[in-house]
Design a protein around this motif. Sequence first.
Motif, PDB file in Angstrom:
ATOM      1  N   ASN A 126       0.662  -1.223  -0.137  1.00 20.20           N
ATOM      2  CA  ASN A 126       0.199  -0.009  -0.115  1.00 20.20           C
ATOM      3  C   ASN A 126       0.912   1.264  -0.005  1.00 20.20           C
ATOM      4  O   ASN A 126       0.240   2.432  -0.528  1.00 20.20           O
ATOM      5  CB  ASN A 126      -0.819   0.254   1.346  1.00 20.20           C
ATOM      6  CG  ASN A 126      -2.179  -0.697   1.188  1.00 20.20           C
ATOM      7  OD1 ASN A 126      -2.314  -1.513   0.236  1.00 20.20           O
ATOM      8  ND2 ASN A 126      -2.438  -1.465   2.238  1.00 20.20           N
ATOM      9  N   SER A 127       2.140   1.183   0.469  1.00 17.15           N
ATOM     10  CA  SER A 127       2.773   2.512   0.310  1.00 17.15           C
ATOM     11  C   SER A 127       3.189   2.883  -0.881  1.00 17.15           C
ATOM     12  O   SER A 127       3.600   4.010  -1.070  1.00 17.15           O
ATOM     13  CB  SER A 127       4.402   2.139   0.948  1.00 17.15           C
ATOM     14  OG  SER A 127       5.133   1.223   0.478  1.00 17.15           O
ATOM     15  N   LEU A 128       2.917   2.050  -2.014  1.00 13.68           N
ATOM     16  CA  LEU A 128       3.148   2.246  -3.282  1.00 13.68           C
ATOM     17  C   LEU A 128       2.373   3.394  -3.955  1.00 13.68           C
ATOM     18  O   LEU A 128       2.332   4.255  -4.723  1.00 13.68           O
ATOM     19  CB  LEU A 128       2.998   1.348  -4.236  1.00 13.68           C
ATOM     20  CG  LEU A 128       4.372   0.284  -4.149  1.00 13.68           C
ATOM     21  CD1 LEU A 128       3.897  -1.090  -5.070  1.00 13.68           C
ATOM     22  CD2 LEU A 128       5.626   0.726  -4.432  1.00 13.68           C
ATOM     23  N   ASN A 129       0.873   3.501  -2.970  1.00 11.11           N
ATOM     24  CA  ASN A 129      -0.009   4.324  -3.268  1.00 11.11           C
ATOM     25  C   ASN A 129       0.408   5.773  -2.988  1.00 11.11           C
ATOM     26  O   ASN A 129       1.324   6.182  -2.383  1.00 11.11           O
ATOM     27  CB  ASN A 129      -1.386   4.379  -2.541  1.00 11.11           C
ATOM     28  CG  ASN A 129      -1.942   2.869  -2.746  1.00 11.11           C
ATOM     29  OD1 ASN A 129      -1.707   2.296  -3.972  1.00 11.11           O
ATOM     30  ND2 ASN A 129      -2.533   2.124  -1.850  1.00 11.11           N
ATOM     31  N   PRO A 130      -0.119   6.781  -3.989  1.00  8.97           N
ATOM     32  CA  PRO A 130      -0.023   8.207  -3.441  1.00  8.97           C
ATOM     33  C   PRO A 130      -0.143   8.658  -2.106  1.00  8.97           C
ATOM     34  O   PRO A 130      -0.952   8.408  -1.549  1.00  8.97           O
ATOM     35  CB  PRO A 130      -0.727   8.986  -4.411  1.00  8.97           C
ATOM     36  CG  PRO A 130      -1.081   8.056  -5.571  1.00  8.97           C
ATOM     37  CD  PRO A 130      -1.185   6.751  -4.935  1.00  8.97           C
ATOM     38  N   GLY A 131       0.896   9.387  -1.542  1.00  6.36           N
ATOM     39  CA  GLY A 131       0.848   9.533  -0.291  1.00  6.36           C
ATOM     40  C   GLY A 131       1.261   8.427   0.834  1.00  6.36           C
ATOM     41  O   GLY A 131       1.247   8.699   1.919  1.00  6.36           O
ATOM     42  N   GLY A 132       1.943   7.562   0.121  1.00  5.19           N
ATOM     43  CA  GLY A 132       2.237   6.284   1.002  1.00  5.19           C
ATOM     44  C   GLY A 132       3.572   6.684   1.551  1.00  5.19           C
ATOM     45  O   GLY A 132       4.185   7.969   1.595  1.00  5.19           O
TER      46      GLY A 132
END
Length: 544
Positions: free
Chosen positions: A241-247
Amino acid sequence: MGFFPIFISLLAAVTIAFAFAAQTLRVLGLPFAFQRRRTSREKRILLLDRTAKEQERYEKAHNQDKDDEDDWQKIESSVVGSAANGTKADPDWHGFVGFLHPFCNAGGGGERVLWAAIRATQKRWPEAICVVYTGDNMDKDIILQRVKDRFNIHLHPPRVHFLYLTTRYYVLSTTYTRFTLLGQSLGSLIMAYDAFTLLVPDIFIDTMGYAFSLGLCSILFPEVPTAAYVHYPTISTDMINSLNPGGQGVNAGSGSGLRGMVKREYWTLFAKLYCRVGSTVDVIMTNSTWTQAHIKKLWSPYRNHRGQTTDHDIDIVFPPVAVEELEEAVQITEASEQKRGPYMLYIGQFRPEKNHPLILEAFSTFMKNRPSLPTWRNEKPRLVLIGSVRDSHDQRRVYKLRLLARELNVADSVEFVCDATWPQMLDWMRRASVGVNGMWNEHFGIGVVEYQAAGLISVVNNSGGPKLDIVVDIDGKPTGFHASTADEYAQGFLKALSLPPDETLAMRHRARKSSQRFTDGGFAEKWVENMNRLVQLQTSRANR
């Protein structure tokens, strides 16, 4: 057909092939396994002979009875339990316990777990021989002396042996410029093969996170019980999930574009491999609530399918911290307050994930905006960074951090203490007021517990073990502060250093009370409980 579909198809094919390769590997590995067992019998004889000679020299050198060698009290027999056939487990079990820890001389929290585990094993099963598979090709006396200096852990040297791996290179992240997770995991198979060529133990324990090595052991040597002490999952949903924007984290927001899509699919498929490997482990220990939750989410469905789940499956065994020693060595009184200064202490290896730059930026912000601190008699605040330097990569990181401190105009107020001895760390914990942790999703945080035991007011990352297990309210009141950004850390520093003297002392006492949940004795009891399950399994399988 574009690159992306081709890549995903190839990766999926590799995943499927790997998943169904266990039986083939078991059949192909039979000649190797048979040869290793025969060679191991010869190696055991040599190690037993060496142990006897070292024991004789040790007794002559110390000139004292065995009971007086160490004042450690034995773990009570009430935690021994019963063997598989209903009889009491043998307290005189004398097998070989193999610990896979290729960086055993690194001097971090993971190493403290290793040495405390060996100490607890030695005290409960004094006839057992503990073997550490390591890539640190150093003299045994030098390694054990550092264990004493760094952790104040005293082991019985004759029954600790080191077998030196020549394949540690294959698990270094720097070895792989692409697909690092898969490369290191496959590299751990090579390293485990190397370990088994040296000795096939009676019990095989991974204390560094190389789960694939345990899978290989279960395939080649199904009679050998395996255990994992998991400091953090190799892959997790938080990581994906850290790959998402804002991760957050090292890979924060890198999931966009073609490259990001490839990475996301690669991590997702790798997670499936990781889950399959985790389903083969006999005994699993995790170091925190955060780690347990992630390992359960990843491994439990596969373990349920294989029938591996038990009442004690995926147990939390908090890491050992020198709480008792810190309580004795560091006073928390009105008199001791006069010896403390407005010093902020960060104990942590100089690794990227420890995020030292964030703390330097926060300290710079704090120094620019701080009001006067009358409580501290206008003493100048200092940031003290203490950590072990393992290799040239760590040395370069320290150099870059020094440059950053200069760029931020705080170099005169920042001190680096590399490879500190335990007495040096004690001295700083007596003098400092605030303890800092900057790592996002720190799996546990031994250094944070040390802060609390020493009465430091913690300012830690608002995530992972420091948030969930350590810096929590005691008696309904805080023991420290949580932060995520440089500004929040700067505010945390200010709050910690601006408390009235009576509240400062009260918070220090609450922090110490919090730390008492993470003692060496508590770890030893839980370790022996899980280790006993392994001894029972080994005895049961050996008698088949």
